[in-house]
Scaffold this motif. Sequence first.
Motif, PDB file in Angstrom:
ATOM      1  N   SER A 113       0.799  -1.226   0.000  1.00  9.63           N
ATOM      2  CA  SER A 113       0.000   0.000   0.000  1.00  9.63           C
ATOM      3  C   SER A 113       0.831   1.275   0.000  1.00  9.63           C
ATOM      4  O   SER A 113       0.317   2.347  -0.322  1.00  9.63           O
ATOM      5  CB  SER A 113      -0.900   0.022   1.239  1.00  9.63           C
ATOM      6  N   GLY A 114       2.104   1.197   0.405  1.00 12.36           N
ATOM      7  CA  GLY A 114       2.912   2.394   0.599  1.00 12.36           C
ATOM      8  C   GLY A 114       2.873   2.905   2.026  1.00 12.36           C
ATOM      9  O   GLY A 114       3.582   3.861   2.366  1.00 12.36           O
ATOM     10  N   LEU A 115       2.042   2.283   2.878  1.00 19.02           N
ATOM     11  CA  LEU A 115       1.917   2.724   4.263  1.00 19.02           C
ATOM     12  C   LEU A 115       3.116   2.273   5.101  1.00 19.02           C
ATOM     13  O   LEU A 115       3.735   1.260   4.810  1.00 19.02           O
ATOM     14  CB  LEU A 115       0.626   2.165   4.865  1.00 19.02           C
ATOM     15  N   PRO A 116       3.422   3.015   6.167  1.00 15.92           N
ATOM     16  CA  PRO A 116       4.546   2.634   7.037  1.00 15.92           C
ATOM     17  C   PRO A 116       4.222   1.384   7.842  1.00 15.92           C
ATOM     18  O   PRO A 116       3.060   0.957   7.935  1.00 15.92           O
ATOM     19  CB  PRO A 116       4.704   3.849   7.954  1.00 15.92           C
ATOM     20  N   ARG A 117       5.259   0.840   8.425  1.00 16.05           N
ATOM     21  CA  ARG A 117       5.094  -0.363   9.251  1.00 16.05           C
ATOM     22  C   ARG A 117       4.213  -0.097  10.469  1.00 16.05           C
ATOM     23  O   ARG A 117       3.306  -0.862  10.788  1.00 16.05           O
ATOM     24  CB  ARG A 117       6.468  -0.860   9.703  1.00 16.05           C
ATOM     25  N   GLU A 118       4.482   0.991  11.194  1.00 13.44           N
ATOM     26  CA  GLU A 118       3.786   1.294  12.440  1.00 13.44           C
ATOM     27  C   GLU A 118       3.285   2.732  12.442  1.00 13.44           C
ATOM     28  O   GLU A 118       3.691   3.549  11.608  1.00 13.44           O
ATOM     29  CB  GLU A 118       4.730   1.112  13.644  1.00 13.44           C
ATOM     30  N   VAL A 119       2.416   3.030  13.392  1.00 13.49           N
ATOM     31  CA  VAL A 119       2.005   4.408  13.646  1.00 13.49           C
ATOM     32  C   VAL A 119       3.203   5.150  14.222  1.00 13.49           C
ATOM     33  O   VAL A 119       3.818   4.689  15.195  1.00 13.49           O
ATOM     34  CB  VAL A 119       0.848   4.449  14.658  1.00 13.49           C
ATOM     35  N   ASN A 120       3.565   6.284  13.614  1.00 14.88           N
ATOM     36  CA  ASN A 120       4.712   7.013  14.161  1.00 14.88           C
ATOM     37  C   ASN A 120       4.306   7.729  15.455  1.00 14.88           C
ATOM     38  O   ASN A 120       3.132   8.056  15.674  1.00 14.88           O
ATOM     39  CB  ASN A 120       5.299   7.988  13.132  1.00 14.88           C
ATOM     40  N   ASN A 121       5.270   7.933  16.308  1.00 17.19           N
ATOM     41  CA  ASN A 121       4.987   8.455  17.644  1.00 17.19           C
ATOM     42  C   ASN A 121       4.342   9.834  17.618  1.00 17.19           C
ATOM     43  O   ASN A 121       3.472  10.139  18.440  1.00 17.19           O
ATOM     44  CB  ASN A 121       6.276   8.508  18.470  1.00 17.19           C
ATOM     45  N   SER A 122       4.753  10.690  16.685  1.00 16.46           N
ATOM     46  CA  SER A 122       4.183  12.045  16.653  1.00 16.46           C
ATOM     47  C   SER A 122       2.699  11.999  16.306  1.00 16.46           C
ATOM     48  O   SER A 122       1.893  12.744  16.880  1.00 16.46           O
ATOM     49  CB  SER A 122       4.945  12.917  15.650  1.00 16.46           C
ATOM     50  N   THR A 123       2.325  11.116  15.365  1.00 16.54           N
ATOM     51  CA  THR A 123       0.903  10.974  15.010  1.00 16.54           C
ATOM     52  C   THR A 123       0.124  10.410  16.187  1.00 16.54           C
ATOM     53  O   THR A 123      -0.997  10.859  16.490  1.00 16.54           O
ATOM     54  CB  THR A 123       0.741  10.065  13.786  1.00 16.54           C
ATOM     55  N   LEU A 124       0.703   9.447  16.875  1.00 18.61           N
ATOM     56  CA  LEU A 124       0.027   8.850  18.019  1.00 18.61           C
ATOM     57  C   LEU A 124      -0.179   9.877  19.124  1.00 18.61           C
ATOM     58  O   LEU A 124      -1.256   9.946  19.735  1.00 18.61           O
ATOM     59  CB  LEU A 124       0.847   7.667  18.540  1.00 18.61           C
ATOM     60  N   GLU A 125       0.825  10.698  19.373  1.00 12.14           N
ATOM     61  CA  GLU A 125       0.688  11.722  20.406  1.00 12.14           C
ATOM     62  C   GLU A 125      -0.393  12.738  20.051  1.00 12.14           C
ATOM     63  O   GLU A 125      -1.104  13.236  20.921  1.00 12.14           O
ATOM     64  CB  GLU A 125       2.032  12.423  20.638  1.00 12.14           C
ATOM     65  N   LYS A 126      -0.532  13.036  18.757  1.00 14.20           N
ATOM     66  CA  LYS A 126      -1.602  13.946  18.332  1.00 14.20           C
ATOM     67  C   LYS A 126      -2.971  13.315  18.525  1.00 14.20           C
ATOM     68  O   LYS A 126      -3.948  13.994  18.844  1.00 14.20           O
ATOM     69  CB  LYS A 126      -1.413  14.314  16.849  1.00 14.20           C
ATOM     70  N   ALA A 127      -3.038  12.007  18.323  1.00 13.38           N
ATOM     71  CA  ALA A 127      -4.335  11.324  18.348  1.00 13.38           C
ATOM     72  C   ALA A 127      -4.837  11.038  19.754  1.00 13.38           C
ATOM     73  O   ALA A 127      -6.043  11.111  20.015  1.00 13.38           O
ATOM     74  CB  ALA A 127      -4.239  10.020  17.565  1.00 13.38           C
ATOM     75  N   LEU A 128      -3.933  10.711  20.674  1.00 14.70           N
ATOM     76  CA  LEU A 128      -4.361  10.244  21.994  1.00 14.70           C
ATOM     77  C   LEU A 128      -5.290  11.209  22.725  1.00 14.70           C
ATOM     78  O   LEU A 128      -6.284  10.776  23.319  1.00 14.70           O
ATOM     79  CB  LEU A 128      -3.131   9.913  22.853  1.00 14.70           C
ATOM     80  N   PRO A 129      -5.032  12.518  22.696  1.00 17.56           N
ATOM     81  CA  PRO A 129      -5.957  13.430  23.399  1.00 17.56           C
ATOM     82  C   PRO A 129      -7.347  13.482  22.761  1.00 17.56           C
ATOM     83  O   PRO A 129      -8.295  13.968  23.397  1.00 17.56           O
ATOM     84  CB  PRO A 129      -5.261  14.796  23.284  1.00 17.56           C
ATOM     85  N   LEU A 130      -7.471  13.016  21.518  1.00 12.80           N
ATOM     86  CA  LEU A 130      -8.743  13.105  20.806  1.00 12.80           C
ATOM     87  C   LEU A 130      -9.602  11.859  20.982  1.00 12.80           C
ATOM     88  O   LEU A 130     -10.759  11.842  20.543  1.00 12.80           O
ATOM     89  CB  LEU A 130      -8.482  13.320  19.308  1.00 12.80           C
ATOM     90  N   LEU A 131      -9.055  10.813  21.611  1.00 11.40           N
ATOM     91  CA  LEU A 131      -9.789   9.559  21.733  1.00 11.40           C
ATOM     92  C   LEU A 131     -11.009   9.738  22.631  1.00 11.40           C
ATOM     93  O   LEU A 131     -10.959  10.373  23.679  1.00 11.40           O
ATOM     94  CB  LEU A 131      -8.892   8.470  22.297  1.00 11.40           C
ATOM     95  N   THR A 132     -12.131   9.147  22.198  1.00 13.00           N
ATOM     96  CA  THR A 132     -13.408   9.318  22.905  1.00 13.00           C
ATOM     97  C   THR A 132     -13.878   8.041  23.593  1.00 13.00           C
ATOM     98  O   THR A 132     -14.809   8.082  24.385  1.00 13.00           O
ATOM     99  CB  THR A 132     -14.493   9.752  21.909  1.00 13.00           C
ATOM    100  N   GLY A 133     -13.265   6.903  23.239  1.00  8.82           N
ATOM    101  CA  GLY A 133     -13.770   5.636  23.745  1.00  8.82           C
ATOM    102  C   GLY A 133     -14.690   4.940  22.767  1.00  8.82           C
ATOM    103  O   GLY A 133     -15.065   3.781  22.973  1.00  8.82           O
ATOM    104  N   ASP A 134     -15.078   5.632  21.708  1.00 14.99           N
ATOM    105  CA  ASP A 134     -15.868   5.021  20.628  1.00 14.99           C
ATOM    106  C   ASP A 134     -14.874   4.287  19.720  1.00 14.99           C
ATOM    107  O   ASP A 134     -14.127   4.912  18.967  1.00 14.99           O
ATOM    108  CB  ASP A 134     -16.615   6.099  19.856  1.00 14.99           C
TER     109      ASP A 134
END
Length: 389
Positions: free
Chosen positions: A154-175
Amino acid sequence: MRLNNILIAASLCGMLAACGGSSSNSTAPVTTPAVEVQKPVTLLTGEALRAEVERFRSTNNFPAVSVTIVNQDKVENVVTGTRQVNGSQNVQSTDLFQLGSLTKAATATLVGRLVEQKKLRWDSTIAEIFPAWRTQIRPEYLNVTVEQLLRHRSGLPREVNNSTLEKALPLLTGDLLADRRDLAVLLLQDAPEYPTNSKMVYSNVGYTLAGMMAEVVGGDSYENLMQKEVFAPLGIKGRFGFPEDAGVNNNIGHTLVDDKWQITPPLDPRYAFFINAAGGMNLSLADYGLFLREQLRGLQGQSTYLTLASFQLMHTPVDNYGMGWVIATVPGLGNVSIHNGTELTYYASNRVIPSKNVAIAIACNCYNEAAISKLDDFADSLMQPLIPK
Protein backbone atom coordinates in the motif's frame (compact mmCIF):
# COMPACT_ATOMS: atom_id res chain seq x y z
CA MET A 1 17.93 -30.72 6.35
CA ARG A 2 16.09 -28.45 8.81
CA LEU A 3 12.96 -26.72 7.56
CA ASN A 4 14.14 -23.62 9.40
CA ASN A 5 17.30 -23.51 7.28
CA ILE A 6 15.11 -23.07 4.22
CA LEU A 7 12.56 -20.69 5.73
CA ILE A 8 14.69 -18.69 8.16
CA ALA A 9 14.52 -15.43 6.20
CA ALA A 10 10.77 -15.69 5.69
CA SER A 11 10.03 -16.67 9.27
CA LEU A 12 11.25 -13.29 10.51
CA CYS A 13 8.18 -11.67 9.04
CA GLY A 14 6.24 -11.13 12.28
CA MET A 15 5.68 -7.94 14.23
CA LEU A 16 9.38 -7.10 14.44
CA ALA A 17 10.96 -7.51 11.02
CA ALA A 18 9.61 -7.02 7.53
CA CYS A 19 10.50 -9.48 4.81
CA GLY A 20 9.84 -10.09 1.16
CA GLY A 21 11.38 -11.10 -2.12
CA SER A 22 12.21 -9.15 -5.23
CA SER A 23 10.01 -6.24 -6.19
CA SER A 24 7.38 -6.63 -8.84
CA ASN A 25 4.69 -4.44 -10.31
CA SER A 26 2.42 -7.43 -10.89
CA THR A 27 -0.23 -8.33 -8.32
CA ALA A 28 -1.92 -11.07 -10.33
CA PRO A 29 -1.15 -14.38 -8.60
CA VAL A 30 -1.28 -17.53 -10.68
CA THR A 31 -4.15 -19.79 -9.68
CA THR A 32 -3.34 -23.44 -9.19
CA PRO A 33 -5.44 -26.60 -8.80
CA ALA A 34 -6.37 -27.92 -5.39
CA VAL A 35 -3.34 -29.39 -3.63
CA GLU A 36 -2.69 -33.07 -4.28
CA VAL A 37 -1.89 -34.52 -0.88
CA GLN A 38 1.00 -36.96 -0.73
CA LYS A 39 1.14 -40.16 1.35
CA PRO A 40 0.67 -39.40 5.09
CA VAL A 41 3.79 -39.22 7.24
CA THR A 42 3.94 -40.35 10.87
CA LEU A 43 4.63 -37.50 13.31
CA LEU A 44 4.98 -37.52 17.08
CA THR A 45 1.66 -37.92 18.86
CA GLY A 46 0.15 -38.72 22.25
CA GLU A 47 2.46 -39.19 25.23
CA ALA A 48 5.55 -39.17 23.01
CA LEU A 49 4.66 -35.66 21.81
CA ARG A 50 3.85 -34.47 25.32
CA ALA A 51 7.14 -35.80 26.66
CA GLU A 52 9.11 -34.11 23.88
CA VAL A 53 7.39 -30.74 24.43
CA GLU A 54 7.97 -30.92 28.18
CA ARG A 55 11.61 -31.92 27.69
CA PHE A 56 12.12 -28.90 25.41
CA ARG A 57 10.30 -26.50 27.74
CA SER A 58 12.06 -27.59 30.92
CA THR A 59 15.50 -27.76 29.29
CA ASN A 60 15.15 -24.16 28.13
CA ASN A 61 13.31 -22.99 31.27
CA PHE A 62 10.36 -21.45 29.39
CA PRO A 63 7.33 -20.56 31.56
CA ALA A 64 4.85 -22.34 29.25
CA VAL A 65 4.96 -23.83 25.76
CA SER A 66 2.02 -24.94 23.64
CA VAL A 67 2.26 -26.99 20.44
CA THR A 68 -0.54 -27.91 18.06
CA ILE A 69 -0.13 -30.35 15.18
CA VAL A 70 -2.76 -30.81 12.48
CA ASN A 71 -2.12 -34.11 10.72
CA GLN A 72 -4.56 -35.54 8.17
CA ASP A 73 -7.47 -33.53 9.60
CA LYS A 74 -6.72 -34.51 13.23
CA VAL A 75 -5.88 -31.65 15.61
CA GLU A 76 -3.67 -32.48 18.60
CA ASN A 77 -2.55 -29.96 21.21
CA VAL A 78 0.03 -30.27 23.98
CA VAL A 79 0.66 -27.54 26.53
CA THR A 80 3.12 -27.69 29.44
CA GLY A 81 4.47 -25.34 32.08
CA THR A 82 2.93 -22.64 34.24
CA ARG A 83 0.91 -19.52 33.57
CA GLN A 84 3.41 -17.47 35.55
CA VAL A 85 7.12 -18.11 35.96
CA ASN A 86 7.74 -20.02 39.20
CA GLY A 87 3.98 -20.06 39.72
CA SER A 88 1.81 -22.92 40.97
CA GLN A 89 -0.93 -22.75 38.31
CA ASN A 90 -0.25 -25.10 35.44
CA VAL A 91 -1.15 -23.79 32.01
CA GLN A 92 -4.31 -25.39 30.59
CA SER A 93 -5.23 -26.40 27.03
CA THR A 94 -7.95 -23.71 27.09
CA ASP A 95 -5.57 -20.93 28.16
CA LEU A 96 -5.18 -18.08 25.69
CA PHE A 97 -1.93 -17.04 24.04
CA GLN A 98 -1.42 -13.63 22.43
CA LEU A 99 -0.74 -14.59 18.79
CA GLY A 100 0.51 -11.26 17.42
CA SER A 101 0.78 -11.23 13.65
CA LEU A 102 -0.77 -14.67 13.24
CA THR A 103 -3.87 -12.45 13.40
CA LYS A 104 -3.17 -11.29 9.86
CA ALA A 105 -4.22 -14.53 8.19
CA ALA A 106 -7.43 -14.47 10.23
CA THR A 107 -8.11 -10.89 9.13
CA ALA A 108 -7.58 -11.90 5.50
CA THR A 109 -9.98 -14.80 6.07
CA LEU A 110 -12.60 -12.39 7.41
CA VAL A 111 -12.17 -10.26 4.29
CA GLY A 112 -12.58 -13.41 2.18
CA ARG A 113 -15.92 -14.09 3.88
CA LEU A 114 -17.12 -10.55 3.16
CA VAL A 115 -15.98 -10.84 -0.47
CA GLU A 116 -17.93 -14.06 -0.91
CA GLN A 117 -20.96 -12.38 0.68
CA LYS A 118 -20.68 -9.67 -2.02
CA LYS A 119 -20.18 -6.97 0.62
CA LEU A 120 -16.63 -6.23 -0.50
CA ARG A 121 -14.32 -6.90 -3.43
CA TRP A 122 -10.62 -7.70 -3.31
CA ASP A 123 -10.12 -4.55 -5.41
CA SER A 124 -12.40 -2.31 -3.30
CA THR A 125 -10.54 0.95 -2.66
CA ILE A 126 -10.16 3.17 0.37
CA ALA A 127 -12.01 5.93 -1.47
CA GLU A 128 -14.97 3.65 -2.22
CA ILE A 129 -15.34 2.50 1.37
CA PHE A 130 -14.59 5.88 2.96
CA PRO A 131 -15.90 8.48 0.45
CA ALA A 132 -15.71 11.28 3.04
CA TRP A 133 -11.94 10.79 3.17
CA ARG A 134 -11.49 11.99 -0.43
CA THR A 135 -10.85 15.51 0.85
CA GLN A 136 -9.18 14.51 4.12
CA ILE A 137 -6.29 12.22 3.11
CA ARG A 138 -3.49 12.31 0.58
CA PRO A 139 -4.60 11.40 -2.97
CA GLU A 140 -1.95 8.67 -3.23
CA TYR A 141 -4.00 6.51 -0.85
CA LEU A 142 -7.43 6.90 -2.43
CA ASN A 143 -7.08 4.00 -4.87
CA VAL A 144 -5.28 1.60 -2.55
CA THR A 145 -7.21 -1.69 -2.55
CA VAL A 146 -7.99 -4.07 0.29
CA GLU A 147 -5.87 -6.72 -1.46
CA GLN A 148 -2.89 -4.35 -1.59
CA LEU A 149 -3.32 -3.68 2.14
CA LEU A 150 -3.36 -7.43 2.86
CA ARG A 151 -0.29 -8.00 0.66
CA HIS A 152 1.68 -5.13 2.26
CA ARG A 153 1.83 -3.18 -1.02
CA SER A 154 0.00 0.00 0.00
CA GLY A 155 2.91 2.39 0.60
CA LEU A 156 1.92 2.72 4.26
CA PRO A 157 4.55 2.63 7.04
CA ARG A 158 5.09 -0.36 9.25
CA GLU A 159 3.79 1.29 12.44
CA VAL A 160 2.00 4.41 13.65
CA ASN A 161 4.71 7.01 14.16
CA ASN A 162 4.99 8.46 17.64
CA SER A 163 4.18 12.05 16.65
CA THR A 164 0.90 10.97 15.01
CA LEU A 165 0.03 8.85 18.02
CA GLU A 166 0.69 11.72 20.41
CA LYS A 167 -1.60 13.95 18.33
CA ALA A 168 -4.34 11.32 18.35
CA LEU A 169 -4.36 10.24 21.99
CA PRO A 170 -5.96 13.43 23.40
CA LEU A 171 -8.74 13.11 20.81
CA LEU A 172 -9.79 9.56 21.73
CA THR A 173 -13.41 9.32 22.90
CA GLY A 174 -13.77 5.64 23.75
CA ASP A 175 -15.87 5.02 20.63
CA LEU A 176 -13.85 2.15 19.16
CA LEU A 177 -14.80 2.59 15.49
CA ALA A 178 -14.67 6.40 15.50
CA ASP A 179 -11.32 6.50 17.30
CA ARG A 180 -9.76 4.07 14.82
CA ARG A 181 -11.01 6.14 11.88
CA ASP A 182 -9.80 9.43 13.34
CA LEU A 183 -6.32 8.00 13.88
CA ALA A 184 -6.34 6.51 10.38
CA VAL A 185 -7.15 9.89 8.83
CA LEU A 186 -4.18 11.43 10.64
CA LEU A 187 -1.94 8.64 9.36
CA LEU A 188 -3.16 9.02 5.80
CA GLN A 189 -2.18 12.68 5.79
CA ASP A 190 1.48 11.63 5.82
CA ALA A 191 3.25 10.93 2.52
CA PRO A 192 3.55 7.26 1.47
CA GLU A 193 6.89 5.63 2.16
CA TYR A 194 7.00 4.23 -1.41
CA PRO A 195 4.72 4.19 -4.50
CA THR A 196 1.66 2.01 -4.08
CA ASN A 197 2.03 -1.52 -5.49
CA SER A 198 5.72 -1.06 -6.31
CA LYS A 199 7.00 -3.49 -3.68
CA MET A 200 6.13 -5.43 -0.55
CA VAL A 201 6.92 -3.60 2.70
CA TYR A 202 5.47 -5.06 5.89
CA SER A 203 2.79 -2.79 7.40
CA ASN A 204 0.70 -3.30 10.51
CA VAL A 205 -1.05 -0.05 9.62
CA GLY A 206 -2.21 -1.59 6.34
CA TYR A 207 -3.90 -4.48 8.13
CA THR A 208 -5.56 -2.04 10.50
CA LEU A 209 -7.09 -0.26 7.50
CA ALA A 210 -8.23 -3.56 6.00
CA GLY A 211 -10.01 -4.32 9.26
CA MET A 212 -11.64 -0.90 9.18
CA MET A 213 -12.88 -1.50 5.63
CA ALA A 214 -14.44 -4.72 6.92
CA GLU A 215 -16.15 -2.75 9.69
CA VAL A 216 -17.86 -0.44 7.18
CA VAL A 217 -19.20 -3.12 4.85
CA GLY A 218 -19.93 -5.59 7.68
CA GLY A 219 -21.82 -3.05 9.76
CA ASP A 220 -20.06 -3.93 13.01
CA SER A 221 -16.73 -3.64 14.79
CA TYR A 222 -13.81 -5.69 13.54
CA GLU A 223 -13.80 -7.62 16.81
CA ASN A 224 -17.50 -8.54 16.55
CA LEU A 225 -17.16 -9.46 12.88
CA MET A 226 -14.32 -11.82 13.73
CA GLN A 227 -16.53 -13.50 16.32
CA LYS A 228 -19.42 -13.90 13.84
CA GLU A 229 -17.56 -14.70 10.64
CA VAL A 230 -14.41 -16.52 11.77
CA PHE A 231 -14.51 -17.78 15.34
CA ALA A 232 -18.12 -18.99 15.60
CA PRO A 233 -18.27 -20.85 12.24
CA LEU A 234 -15.00 -22.66 13.05
CA GLY A 235 -15.93 -23.47 16.65
CA ILE A 236 -13.25 -21.18 18.10
CA LYS A 237 -13.33 -19.19 21.35
CA GLY A 238 -11.19 -16.11 20.88
CA ARG A 239 -10.81 -12.52 21.98
CA PHE A 240 -8.58 -9.51 21.35
CA GLY A 241 -6.04 -7.64 23.45
CA PHE A 242 -3.98 -9.69 25.90
CA PRO A 243 -4.79 -12.77 27.99
CA GLU A 244 -4.13 -10.73 31.13
CA ASP A 245 -7.12 -8.54 30.24
CA ALA A 246 -9.46 -11.51 30.71
CA GLY A 247 -8.86 -11.57 34.47
CA VAL A 248 -7.69 -14.41 36.70
CA ASN A 249 -6.82 -17.95 35.61
CA ASN A 250 -5.11 -17.15 32.36
CA ASN A 251 -1.66 -16.73 30.90
CA ILE A 252 0.72 -13.91 31.76
CA GLY A 253 3.38 -12.57 29.37
CA HIS A 254 7.10 -12.52 30.19
CA THR A 255 10.37 -11.11 28.92
CA LEU A 256 13.92 -12.14 29.76
CA VAL A 257 15.70 -9.75 32.15
CA ASP A 258 19.22 -10.62 33.39
CA ASP A 259 18.72 -14.19 32.16
CA LYS A 260 15.52 -14.59 34.19
CA TRP A 261 11.93 -14.55 32.97
CA GLN A 262 10.07 -11.56 34.37
CA ILE A 263 6.36 -10.76 34.21
CA THR A 264 5.99 -7.85 31.79
CA PRO A 265 3.01 -5.53 31.32
CA PRO A 266 1.44 -5.77 27.87
CA LEU A 267 1.29 -3.11 25.16
CA ASP A 268 -0.26 0.23 26.07
CA PRO A 269 -4.04 -0.33 25.58
CA ARG A 270 -4.41 3.21 24.25
CA TYR A 271 -2.56 2.00 21.16
CA ALA A 272 -3.40 -1.70 21.17
CA PHE A 273 -7.04 -1.11 20.18
CA PHE A 274 -5.89 0.39 16.88
CA ILE A 275 -3.92 -2.61 15.66
CA ASN A 276 -6.20 -5.51 16.62
CA ALA A 277 -6.62 -6.48 12.95
CA ALA A 278 -2.83 -6.65 12.59
CA GLY A 279 -1.86 -8.40 15.79
CA GLY A 280 -4.46 -8.51 18.55
CA MET A 281 -5.87 -12.07 18.43
CA ASN A 282 -5.87 -14.26 21.54
CA LEU A 283 -6.59 -17.99 21.14
CA SER A 284 -5.68 -21.24 22.78
CA LEU A 285 -3.43 -23.18 20.45
CA ALA A 286 -5.99 -25.99 20.47
CA ASP A 287 -8.50 -23.58 18.92
CA TYR A 288 -5.89 -22.11 16.60
CA GLY A 289 -5.45 -25.64 15.26
CA LEU A 290 -9.08 -25.50 14.05
CA PHE A 291 -8.23 -22.40 12.04
CA LEU A 292 -5.17 -24.09 10.52
CA ARG A 293 -7.18 -27.22 9.74
CA GLU A 294 -9.68 -25.14 7.76
CA GLN A 295 -6.85 -23.60 5.77
CA LEU A 296 -5.65 -27.09 4.85
CA ARG A 297 -9.15 -28.24 3.99
CA GLY A 298 -9.68 -25.16 1.88
CA LEU A 299 -6.49 -25.62 -0.14
CA GLN A 300 -7.59 -29.18 -0.92
CA GLY A 301 -11.01 -27.99 -2.10
CA GLN A 302 -12.70 -29.69 0.87
CA SER A 303 -14.02 -26.67 2.77
CA THR A 304 -17.54 -25.25 2.76
CA TYR A 305 -16.36 -22.23 4.76
CA LEU A 306 -14.75 -20.45 1.78
CA THR A 307 -14.28 -21.37 -1.86
CA LEU A 308 -11.14 -23.02 -3.15
CA ALA A 309 -10.41 -19.84 -5.14
CA SER A 310 -10.42 -17.69 -1.99
CA PHE A 311 -8.08 -20.01 -0.10
CA GLN A 312 -5.75 -20.19 -3.11
CA LEU A 313 -5.66 -16.40 -3.45
CA MET A 314 -4.70 -15.95 0.21
CA HIS A 315 -1.90 -18.52 -0.06
CA THR A 316 -0.53 -17.43 -3.46
CA PRO A 317 2.42 -15.05 -3.15
CA VAL A 318 3.36 -11.77 -4.74
CA ASP A 319 6.91 -10.97 -3.66
CA ASN A 320 6.85 -14.05 -1.40
CA TYR A 321 3.80 -12.84 0.54
CA GLY A 322 0.20 -14.00 0.23
CA MET A 323 -2.45 -12.49 2.50
CA GLY A 324 -1.33 -13.08 6.05
CA TRP A 325 1.14 -15.74 4.95
CA VAL A 326 4.78 -15.79 3.92
CA ILE A 327 5.04 -18.35 1.10
CA ALA A 328 8.20 -20.35 0.40
CA THR A 329 8.68 -23.13 -2.13
CA VAL A 330 10.53 -26.01 -0.48
CA PRO A 331 11.98 -28.94 -2.44
CA GLY A 332 9.87 -32.03 -1.86
CA LEU A 333 7.16 -30.12 -0.02
CA GLY A 334 5.96 -27.54 -2.54
CA ASN A 335 4.56 -24.27 -1.20
CA VAL A 336 4.79 -23.83 2.57
CA SER A 337 2.82 -21.03 4.25
CA ILE A 338 4.29 -19.63 7.45
CA HIS A 339 4.15 -16.61 9.74
CA ASN A 340 5.20 -15.57 13.19
CA GLY A 341 4.00 -12.95 15.61
CA THR A 342 4.74 -11.17 18.84
CA GLU A 343 3.66 -8.09 20.71
CA LEU A 344 6.82 -8.52 22.80
CA THR A 345 5.52 -10.53 25.78
CA TYR A 346 4.28 -13.64 23.91
CA TYR A 347 5.49 -15.40 20.78
CA ALA A 348 3.85 -17.72 18.25
CA SER A 349 4.68 -19.15 14.82
CA ASN A 350 3.18 -21.59 12.35
CA ARG A 351 4.00 -23.81 9.36
CA VAL A 352 1.29 -24.97 6.93
CA ILE A 353 2.32 -27.69 4.44
CA PRO A 354 -0.68 -28.41 2.18
CA SER A 355 1.06 -31.14 0.17
CA LYS A 356 1.37 -33.20 3.37
CA ASN A 357 -1.97 -32.10 4.87
CA VAL A 358 0.01 -31.03 7.93
CA ALA A 359 0.31 -27.83 9.94
CA ILE A 360 2.09 -26.97 13.15
CA ALA A 361 1.90 -24.04 15.55
CA ILE A 362 3.99 -23.24 18.59
CA ALA A 363 3.55 -20.55 21.23
CA CYS A 364 5.12 -19.36 24.47
CA ASN A 365 3.91 -16.90 27.12
CA CYS A 366 7.28 -15.21 26.78
CA TYR A 367 9.45 -13.24 24.39
CA ASN A 368 13.18 -12.92 23.83
CA GLU A 369 15.01 -13.00 20.51
CA ALA A 370 17.25 -15.93 21.43
CA ALA A 371 14.29 -17.79 22.91
CA ILE A 372 12.12 -17.49 19.83
CA SER A 373 14.90 -18.93 17.71
CA LYS A 374 14.86 -22.01 19.94
CA LEU A 375 11.07 -22.24 19.65
CA ASP A 376 11.22 -22.14 15.86
CA ASP A 377 14.01 -24.72 15.76
CA PHE A 378 11.92 -27.00 17.97
CA ALA A 379 8.86 -26.58 15.75
CA ASP A 380 11.01 -27.50 12.75
CA SER A 381 12.35 -30.58 14.54
CA LEU A 382 8.78 -31.84 14.95
CA MET A 383 8.34 -31.53 11.18
CA GLN A 384 11.56 -33.39 10.41
CA PRO A 385 9.82 -36.56 9.12
CA LEU A 386 8.26 -34.46 6.36
CA ILE A 387 11.59 -33.33 4.91
CA PRO A 388 12.78 -35.47 1.98
CA LYS A 389 16.02 -37.28 2.75
